[in-house]
Design an enzyme around this catalytic site. Structure first.
Site, PDB file in Angstrom:
ATOM      1  CB  SER A 127      -0.857  -0.030   1.273  1.00 36.03           C
ATOM      2  OG  SER A 127      -1.389   1.231   1.531  1.00 36.03           O
ATOM      3  CE1 TYR A 152      -4.171  -3.107   5.619  1.00 29.83           C
ATOM      4  CE2 TYR A 152      -3.703  -0.782   5.263  1.00 29.83           C
ATOM      5  CZ  TYR A 152      -3.969  -2.046   4.767  1.00 29.83           C
ATOM      6  OH  TYR A 152      -4.009  -2.239   3.407  1.00 29.83           O
ATOM      7  CE  LYS A 156      -1.517  -4.701   3.418  1.00 30.97           C
ATOM      8  NZ  LYS A 156      -1.752  -6.053   2.925  1.00 30.97           N
TER       9      LYS A 156
END
Ligand code: NAD
Ligand code: UFG
Length: 342
Positions: A127, A152, A156
């Site tokens: 992302s 979150y 990544k």
């Protein structure tokens, strides 16, 4: 013989669109999903679009035994596209362990499986969140990685590091991390699309649900940013364009066209669009006047970010084909179709 691609998170939003593109490109596709954030019926819908329903295996990839059993029955997997993860930024702040467990244990299990069962290639869903607020825009792949704002986002960053180190230590494994900017829209058939559970966190589903009367009004999180109209800027790309990049990335590795064993690409349009411009686009394509009001900033929001996609344009021969209006239109058609069904 058709090459078999394992798509984890394959009944989810981006996974389902990618499964369609893979099947239409001549691959055999098998999906794994635990249906935490999607429905089994999506596999049927992929079948309706392509004429070939992919096999769906329903289990949690964090369960190493079940995954091993899968690989034992599927020794002919040529590559994996690993979408399966939890993705709600806000929820990750209140449930960090759930996010670290699910997103990292699933990845480690997949990589262990690749080692044990000689699967040579993986595409990882990363992302643009890894860049935080970049100093230079548009942002290139060599921009510094910033400390993650949410658990979150951290999964990544850590996920990319785990993959980089695994590839370095295993000469038979190659990988591509794709850093997505903001995927929106749906397949033109309106048979698959984004279906958030509960109140949407993301802008476009919130817009389409508000337009249908499922939400009272959209809250615009701040109009006092240092941007031309004061609202935040993002790079919104059509999910089908995004899906096609995965097919190209898989083929690049399977055809030995990759220049390095581990590669990272930005996937975006290269155009920054403000929240107010996104709303105008929706109003244009739907003919509906959206109810919205300006409220305070959302904690953790990046002020402005858009991609420099030139590396992906050059190396992958990939670029986005759909405009913002086209993507918005498909999001709207999907929202109407799915509510009619439910
Ligand atoms: P999604 O929630 O629609 O799809 C993810 C799928 O994975 C779901 O169907 C879910 O049920 C499944 N899943 C989750 N954990 C699992 C597990 N342990 N075992 C088996 N299945 C599991 O999300 P999406 O928007 O399609 O995102 C796909 C990937 O792309 C994710 O890794 C996400 O973090 C990443 N990503 C998404 C965006 C975005 O804006 N949608 C942006 C950047 C990156
Ligand atoms: N926004 C609103 N109102 C809303 C929802 C969003 O004004 O109700 C604004 C946000 O403030 C932001 C823009 O719309 O300025 C886009 O917000 P999204 O939540 O749709 O997207 P983000 O860029 O904030 O985050 C998304 C994903 C993350 C991912 C990130 C980068 O949700 O998972 O893109 O890929 F990490």
């Amino acid at each position: 013989m058709k090459k078999k691609i394992l798509v984890t998170g394959g009944t989810g939003y981006i996974g389902s669109h990618t499964a369609v593109e893979l099947i239409e490109d001549g691959f055999e596709v098998v999906l794994i999903d635990n249906l935490h954030n999607s429905e089994a019926e999506v596999a049927e819908r992929i079948g309706k679009i392509t004429g070939t329903k992919p096999r769906l295996e329903v289990f949690d990839i964090c369960d190493r035994e079940k995954l091993n059993d899968f690989f034992q029955r599927n020794m002919d997997v040529s590559a994996i596209i690993h979408f399966a993860a939890y993705k709600a930024v806000g929820e990750s702040v209140s449930k960090p362990l759930d996010y670290y467990w699910n997103n990292l244990v699933s990845l480690i299990n997949i990589l262990e499986g690749m080692k044990d069962y000689a699967v040579p290639a993986i595409v990882f869903s990363s992302s643009c969140t890894v860049y935080g607020q970049p100093e230079k825009l548009p942002v290139t792949e060599d921009a510094p990685i910033q400390p993650a704002i949410s658990p979150y986002g951290n999964t990544k960053q850590i996920g990319e590091e785990i993959i980089r180190d695994t590839v370095a230590a295993n000469k038979n494994i190659r990988a591509v991390s794709l850093r997505y900017f903001n995927p929106i829209g749906a397949h033109k058939s309106a048979l698959i699309g984004e279906l958030p559970r509960g109140v949407p966190e993301n802008l476009v589903p919130f817009i389409t649900q508000t337009a249908l009367g499922l939400r009272d009004e959209l809250k615009i999180f701040g109009d006092d940013y240092d941007t031309p109209d004061g609202s935040c800027i993002r790079d919104y790309l059509h999910v089908v364009d995004l899906a096609k990049a995965h097919v190209i990335a898989v083929k690049r590795m399977l055809e030995n066209k990759n220049k390095h064993d581990y590669e990272v690409f930005n996937l975006g349009t290269g155009q920054g669009v403000s929240v107010l411009e996104a709303i105008k686009s929706f109003e244009r394509v739907s003919g509906i006047k959206l109810k919205y009001k300006i409220t305070g900033r959302r904690a953790g929001d990046i002020e402005k970010i858009w991609a420099d996609p030139s590396f992906a344009n050059r190396e992958l021969g990939w670029k986005t084909l759909s405009s913002l209006d086209e993507a918005m239109k498909t999001a709207w058609e999907w929202e109407k179709a799915v509510r009619k069904k439910n």
